[in-house]
Design an enzyme around this catalytic site. Sequence first.
Site, PDB file in Angstrom:
ATOM      1  N   GLU A 159      -4.526  -0.748   1.452  1.00 56.02           N
ATOM      2  CA  GLU A 159      -4.103   0.030   2.616  1.00 56.02           C
ATOM      3  C   GLU A 159      -3.211   1.193   2.184  1.00 56.02           C
ATOM      4  OE1 GLU A 159      -3.906  -3.262   2.289  1.00 56.02           O
ATOM      5  OE2 GLU A 159      -4.179  -4.327   4.188  1.00 56.02           O
ATOM      6  N   CYS A 172      -1.167  -7.837   4.689  1.00 55.44           N
ATOM      7  CA  CYS A 172       0.025  -8.637   4.391  1.00 55.44           C
ATOM      8  C   CYS A 172       1.175  -8.172   5.289  1.00 55.44           C
ATOM      9  CB  CYS A 172       0.406  -8.497   2.924  1.00 55.44           C
ATOM     10  SG  CYS A 172       1.227  -6.932   2.554  1.00 55.44           S
ATOM     11  N   CYS A 178       2.074  -4.460   4.604  1.00 55.68           N
ATOM     12  CA  CYS A 178       1.111  -3.490   5.137  1.00 55.68           C
ATOM     13  C   CYS A 178       1.094  -3.524   6.664  1.00 55.68           C
ATOM     14  CB  CYS A 178      -0.283  -3.759   4.582  1.00 55.68           C
ATOM     15  SG  CYS A 178      -0.411  -3.411   2.817  1.00 55.68           S
ATOM     16  N   HIS A 238      -1.358  -2.055  -2.526  1.00 63.52           N
ATOM     17  CA  HIS A 238      -2.455  -2.697  -1.807  1.00 63.52           C
ATOM     18  C   HIS A 238      -3.433  -1.614  -1.345  1.00 63.52           C
ATOM     19  CE1 HIS A 238       0.073  -6.527  -0.749  1.00 63.52           C
ATOM     20  NE2 HIS A 238      -0.083  -6.337  -2.039  1.00 63.52           N
TER      21      HIS A 238
END
Lengths: 182, 425
Positions: free
Chosen positions: A60, A88, A91, A58
């Site tokens: 992040e 999410c 994360c 992701h």
Amino acid sequence: MDEEEKVYHERFMREAINMAELALASDETPVGCVFVKDGEIIGRAMNETNRTLNGTRHCEFIALSQILSTHPISILRETDLYVTVEPCVMCASALRQYGIRAVYFGCWNDRFGGTGGVLNIHSDPSVDKPYPVYGGIFREEAIMLLRKFYVQENEKAPKPTQKKTRELKTDILPLDIHSPKS
Amino acid sequence: MVTPEAAEEAVSCSIERLGNVPRPGRLVALKTKDEVRAALETFEAYIVGVSAKFAGAILNVIRESLPDLKTAEFQHLRRVVSFEYLPQHLQTRFGIIRYPESDIRDETDGFTALTRAEIRYLLVSPITAISQSGLIEVLAKKPPFLDASALPAVFTIPVPALAPTSAEQAAQWTRDFWPISYKNTNPYGPHPSLVARNTADIEEGAGTYLALAEAAGEQISELSLGEKVGCVIVDKTGGDEQIIAVTGDCRWQSRNGGPMKKEEPGNVMAHAVQRGIAMVAKKRLRVAGTNPESISSSKVFCDSPLTDHEKHFYSLDNIPPNGYLCSELDIYITHEPCVMCSMAILHSRFRRCVFSRRMPLTGGMTAGVGSVQGDGSTAVVRNVSGLGHGIFWRPSELNWKFLAWEWIDTDRLDTYLEVKDTLQA
């Protein structure tokens, strides 16, 4: 949030949106982020799950890997995240373990959001310090980017579903519909 | 490309050569978040004792008087029960009551002793549906309680609010609360037969993989690069079993590759599970003909193999190129993964997950219920509360679900795989 603060946060969310647009152009899920310390962007990234064949890449994580390749981990305690879609669950937990100072996001994620959309990983009981979250900055734009992506074919997914008949919807429900579940 | 046969031989030979001794133990399927809730939630219900021949009439008058009563919501509770099927404590409680019988009036008080075989106990409704005095008024509309010549005996008891998830649970609740019917389904988690089938499928190899995961964690820990946490990723879809990746925790590796000063939290993205998932992705790229190193990846992810174990299994091209993320793969972990890693497993579409030591303060898998410790004959329930996330099976909220087990080591000591309570595994 007063006008001056709003301008400050929108400036960084605009940068995050730019990363999400880059993702859309690269056939990646259009989510982008920037990490900010003392008013300076120290990391910026887009989702890279398709290119890497890794569902954990992701934006992040990508941005964190950039930051930690030049900075000590402790810098994150004085750093804020701006991300177009709510982090999410994964994360949200990573950010809390790293000790992020605050998270600003665009739209909520009602499929696996970790900061209010589905779970509350930022504030639930944990051995790590909680962090504050602020949602809704450029929310409509963040949603439209996701919708544009979902009318495209995701060729990497198993048994691709036929999406050609899908229409791009442009109406966006009022905020209370997408507000946190709990 | 190694042929499957050769790869299998390489794997089994290498496990023996590596001195891997399988852990003795057994698998216990985790309870889902909803199962935990279903097992704990009760409501108070009215019970009325009445002669068998009036039972139907009484249920009818209740239906007419409480038109909004949703009996479908407590279908798992038997509605009409005879004395012999009551749990022991209710037999004791109800047994001393005498019940009215309208056509054989006792001269003195309108009561006559019914034989126990003639009495039925009716589950009327949750007590929230009507007040007790209101209920008595309703019952007085029909014999044998007509005109309040004989007052009904109304009891209030707690009953399980949600349907049972297994025959064993239904039997237990029948003993503890009220007769329960079980429809051989599990609305709150995986069907018991699915769990049983999968447990049988993996229980033989689980001890081997957990021992290998333990060794993987120890190898990196000996280098002072990580905590003693390890994981093994296995493909058991074919006739043979393939070990796809073996990784240890690497949170204490610094940017230059050496150990860093151990200041919490270390490099969170280098947890064993994260590294394992990354190595699966890199292997998929490689077997598909893409050099994984050409896909820019930061050293911060620590996704290259470091130890002998990691290098050996990473080098095998034993994964199909057309797979999606980690779907169809199983993951074995020494410790209950933290919330981040639990969700990474879910994002990666794993098929099954087994872990050894619970992490009540940091784990993301368990739904927060006591675990069974010890072997079957001496099993004691130890209440280990957890964070209660139960990430593996929340299908109404998260977009994937998988089966998960806790491994109970037969000769486990409390110190087995011991780490700091607050460690994020």
